[in-house]
Design an enzyme around this catalytic site. Structure first.
Site, PDB file in Angstrom:
ATOM      1  N   HIS A 234     -14.890   9.657  -0.936  1.00  9.84           N
ATOM      2  CA  HIS A 234     -15.029   9.318  -2.370  1.00  9.84           C
ATOM      3  C   HIS A 234     -16.499   9.338  -2.781  1.00  9.84           C
ATOM      4  O   HIS A 234     -16.978   8.438  -3.467  1.00  9.84           O
ATOM      5  CB  HIS A 234     -14.402   7.946  -2.653  1.00  9.84           C
TER       6      HIS A 234
ATOM      7  N   ASP B 125     -17.554   6.394  -7.035  1.00 10.71           N
ATOM      8  CA  ASP B 125     -16.414   7.197  -6.588  1.00 10.71           C
ATOM      9  C   ASP B 125     -16.721   8.662  -6.887  1.00 10.71           C
ATOM     10  O   ASP B 125     -17.811   8.985  -7.371  1.00 10.71           O
ATOM     11  CB  ASP B 125     -15.106   6.734  -7.269  1.00 10.71           C
TER      12      ASP B 125
ATOM     13  N   GLU C 298      -9.626   6.932   2.559  1.00  7.60           N
ATOM     14  CA  GLU C 298      -9.329   8.313   2.182  1.00  7.60           C
ATOM     15  C   GLU C 298     -10.504   9.263   2.435  1.00  7.60           C
ATOM     16  O   GLU C 298     -10.996   9.894   1.515  1.00  7.60           O
ATOM     17  CB  GLU C 298      -8.903   8.363   0.706  1.00  7.60           C
TER      18      GLU C 298
HETATM   19  C1  TNX Z   1      -5.751   4.916  -3.698  1.00 11.54           C
HETATM   20  S1  TNX Z   1      -6.572   2.089  -2.835  1.00 11.54           S
HETATM   21  C2  TNX Z   1      -7.119   4.750  -3.714  1.00 11.54           C
HETATM   22  C3  TNX Z   1      -7.841   4.901  -4.992  1.00 11.54           C
HETATM   23  C4  TNX Z   1      -6.928   5.326  -6.114  1.00 11.54           C
HETATM   24  C5  TNX Z   1      -5.642   4.543  -6.026  1.00 11.54           C
HETATM   25  C6  TNX Z   1      -4.689   4.796  -7.153  1.00 11.54           C
HETATM   26  C7  TNX Z   1      -7.662   2.999  -2.225  1.00 11.54           C
HETATM   27  C8  TNX Z   1      -8.440   2.392  -1.181  1.00 11.54           C
HETATM   28  N1  TNX Z   1      -7.823   4.269  -2.637  1.00 11.54           N
HETATM   29  O1  TNX Z   1      -8.912   5.795  -4.812  1.00 11.54           O
HETATM   30  O2  TNX Z   1      -7.565   5.095  -7.315  1.00 11.54           O
HETATM   31  O3  TNX Z   1      -4.988   4.862  -4.811  1.00 11.54           O
HETATM   32  O4  TNX Z   1      -3.620   3.889  -7.159  1.00 11.54           O
END
Ligand code: TNX
Length: 749
Positions: A260, A187, A323
């Protein structure tokens, strides 16, 4: 009459119990997840006082099960199968993972489909021997899971967990029949897997120079100034994969792309669109620097995958996909050219191109990809499995187009959320996902038809670790809720009360092992009844068999039943505590101040947001102040973008000397003090005249305590109009949105 007779016998047998240091009431089988079918043969007991088990040769989990049975239930093992009283029968005709178990007079007969079925049968037997009655009660069990993918996830990037910790996690998973471990290895904040071809990933990418302290939304932002990191060598990865396999758990490694990716970019800046320099992230959230879809990036990622597939034998490789902001691609001339030359529609199609290209490569290695639901954007890669996290929609779309889906919606599956509203809870990311909520989850979206439902292969709990720094905290956040999740994914989550009886026993067991498992069943959550002109009352809901003990002013001890209204008639301290059997919950305490407002009828129009509704209007006139450090809980009411207009009816003319208002301020979290507050009086509740106002309320750090001296105003009605701050200015968190307004007690004298 008959019932008492049974109870008497149950207790009689308990007192004969051997091998156990867990006291307290038992459960007929004590197994979590509850078996699909359990039929006791009345109250009859088998003659077996010691289980002697002999396992087939080449059975994978032998060592694990021997250890487990010793640790949990002190069962005996024998190499001489003729002396075994546990009879094993392999039956090809049974469905994968299933088993049948019959406790008979002098033997236990187990039929099993495969290694998994046998492991689960023995796990059930071990749990029964320790958490149910022993000597065993004669019974028949027929068992199999509803879902083939039963996952637990662990984020080791935000915080790193040792090999020993990961093994503990796997032990816990196996005990509850989970079969997939989703290992979030990379990440923005750290790259945790050694890749021989790219050593800088762990020389540079595994380390960040410091870490955010407190919550992401706190202002001012603070860092701890300490270098942090770690990674797993390939040897350690192999060790963990083997450890998991010995427990019939498949490891699903996740290598995040295209977003990420900061830790990778910090190691190899040429893989980003701007060329860097980049830094391993020290805070949480989503970052705009992501992998650039150049040939260099694909060569790099393919090199990583080449090593990943040699380490992880399972069918799935998780490629993230979540994301991924598109800013850097929009700005990049290279990306714009690529979009043109490939005839792609836009940057979303470019993400789809990225994922599909990686999928093709991974498919050539005989593996399948899983991606977070964003991989649906711009078109889904042909053979991908979707992990639906932003609700159910991603899973529904996947299933409707013939793709496998694993359900993991934030609403029920995020164990980084709060599980209790108690003030002692450790800092968490936010949200609220109680044990009961997890237990009540149905992984299959209602809107799917029978055929589409087959594509929902299971579900998973996610343990993101931004706010989880130690393994002790992982236990606290994950273990209790994972027990509920195991029953959901086994498909037997139909009776919460029965689950709680078993949960109690399992909880004691984990406590005995030193694990830090949360227990919130006896947390009291008050419901205040005030604001109706009849003074302050409070009542509590609690599980069956609970007694509410309370102490008035440190002296007078009283008892109440759940649901009973307790009248608060003195301005003193009241302390409440739930007790059920031998267990007590945490104490909660209120210093009541029965000011004039507590006798009034209150009206709030427009109502507060349903997200921060506290106890409704009663919260503002119950004689209790909300916490100074948190606006969640029953006291504070939140107005999202609107004014707070509150009317009190004292039901007769009263003389008012003072009104003290409380507002919460946390501008980092979009919560602003009101810029203007007006007070009106009225004899009839129809025509109001302005009595006073404040428009410059001054500087407060967190709580705005605003006092009005009214000098003996005579009125029956009092209206308070607190104006919302309005649109949040540029440069602040939440800029462009309307602010929140939070108000608590309206103390009138
Ligand atoms: C969203 S769930 C994210 C993570 C974070 C999390 C915190 C997801 C695919 N991405 O990068 O850690 O929320 O709840």
């Amino acid at each position: 009459m008959h019932y008492f007779y049974l109870v008497f016998f149950a207790f009689f047998f308990q007192s004969c119990r051997e091998n156990s240091d867990i006291s307290g009431p038992r459960h007929p089988h004590g197994i979590i997840p509850a078996p699909a079918f359990f039929q006791p043969s009345g109250e009859e007991k088998s003659n077996i006082r010691q289980l002697k088990i002999c396992l087939p040769e080449n059975f994978g989990p032998t060592g694990y099960l021997q250890q487990l049975s010793k640790a949990v239930a002190q069962l005996t093992w024998t190499a001489d199968c003729s002396s075994s009283n546990v009879i094993l029968v392999h039956e090809d005709s049974l469905l994968s993972e299933s088993y049948r178990l019959a406790v008979e007079k002098d033997s236990v007969r187990i039929s099993y489909a495969d290694d998994r079925g046998l492991q689960y049968a023995l796990t059930s037997l071990i749990q029964m021997a320790e958490f149910g009655d022993f000597p065993l009660r004669m019974c028949t069990i027929q068992d199999r899971p509803s879902f083939s993918y039963r996952g637990m996830h662990l984020d080791v990037a935000r915080h790193f967990f040792s090999v020993e910790d990961v093994k503990k996690y796997l032990d816990f998973m196996a005990f509850y029949k989970f079969n997939h471990f989703h290992w979030h290895l990379t990440d923005d904040q750290g790259w945790r897997i050694e890749i021989k071809k790219y050593p800088k990933l762990t020389e540079t990418g595994a380390w960040r120079k410091e870490t955010l302290v407190g919550h992401y939304n706190d202002e001012p932002v603070r860092y701890d100034g300490q270098k942090y990191g770690g990674f797993y060598t390939q040897g350690e990865i192999r060790e963990i994969v083997k450890y998991a396999a010995d427990r019939n758990i498949t490891v699903v490694p996740e290598i995040e792309m295209p977003g990420h990716a900061l830790a990778a970019l910090a190691s190899y800046p040429e893989l980003g669109c701007s060329g860097g320099p980049y830094e391993v992230a020290t805070t949480w959230g989503v970052f705009t620097d992501v992998f650039c879809p150049t040939e260099a990036t694909f060569t790099f990622l393919e090199g990583v995958i080449d090593e990943v597939v040699t380490l992880f034998p399972g069918k799935y490789i998780h490629i993230g996909g979540d994301e991924c902001p598109k800013e850097s691609w929009k700005k990049s001339a290279f990306c714009q050219q690529l979009i043109k030359s490939r005839g792609l529609k836009d940057v979303y199609a470019l993400q789809s191109y990225f994922i599909t290209r990686m999928e093709k490569y991974i498919n050539t290695k005989g593996r399948q990809i899983i991606g977070w639901d964003e991989i649906l954007e711009g078109g889904l890669a042909p053979n991908a499995t979707v992990m639906s996290w932003r609700g159910n929609e991603g899973g529904i779309e996947a299933a409707m187009t013939g793709h496998e889906a694993i359900m993991t919606p934030g609403s029920h599956c995020y164990f980084d959320h709060y599980q209790s509203e108690g003030p002692e809870e450790p800092l968490a990311i936010g949200g609220f996902t109680s044990l009961e909520k997890v237990y009540g989850w149905n992984p299959v979206p209602e809107s799917l038809n029978a055929e589409q439902r087959n594509f929902i292969i299971g579900g998973q709990a996610n343990v993101w670790t931004e706010y989880i720094r130690t393994y002790d905290r992982v236990e606290y956040m994950a273990y209790a809720r994972a027990m509920a999740m195991s029953e959901v994914l086994w498909g037997t989550n139909s009776n919460y009360q029965d689950f709680l009886d078993r949960f109690d026993i399992h909880h004691l067991y984990w406590q005995k092992t030193g694990a830090n498992v949360a227990y919130h069943l006896l947390d009291l959550k008050p419901q205040f009844l005030s604001g109706d002109g009849k003074g302050v009352r409070v009542k509590f809901t609690a599980p069956e068999g609970t007694v509410i003990n309370y102490v008035i002013n440190g002296q007078e001890e009283k008892k109440a039943k759940p649901g009973e209204e307790i009248v608060i008639d003195r301005s003193v301290n009241y302390t409440f505590q739930a007790k059920r059997g031998e267990r007590t919950g945490r104490k909660i305490s209120f210093n009541f101040d029965l000011h004039l407002g507590t006798q009034a009828i209150i009206q709030i129009d427009p109502p507060p947001s349903s997200k921060y509704f506290g106890n409704g209007p009663a919260s503002l006139v119950n004689g209790v102040n909300g916490r100074n450090d948190s606006y969640s809980g029953v006291e504070w009411l939140g107005f999202e973008g609107t004014d707070a207009v509150i009317t009190l009816d004292f039901q007769k003319n009263v003389t008012l000397n003072q009104v003290l208002l409380r507002f919460f301020k946390a501008e980092g979290q979009w919560i602003y003090l009101p810029p203007l507050i007006e007070l009106y009086t009225s004899p009839d509740g129809v025509s109001f005249s302005k009595y006073t106002s404040i428009s410059n309320i001054g500087a407060y750090e967190k709580i705005g305590d605003i006092l009005f001296n009214l000098g003996g105003a005579n009125t029956r009605f009092l209206k308070i109009h607190a104006h919302n701050y309005g649109v949040i200015p540029d440069g602040r968190q939440g800029a462009g949105h309307r602010a929140w307004l939070f108000i608590d007690e309206i103390a009138v004298r």
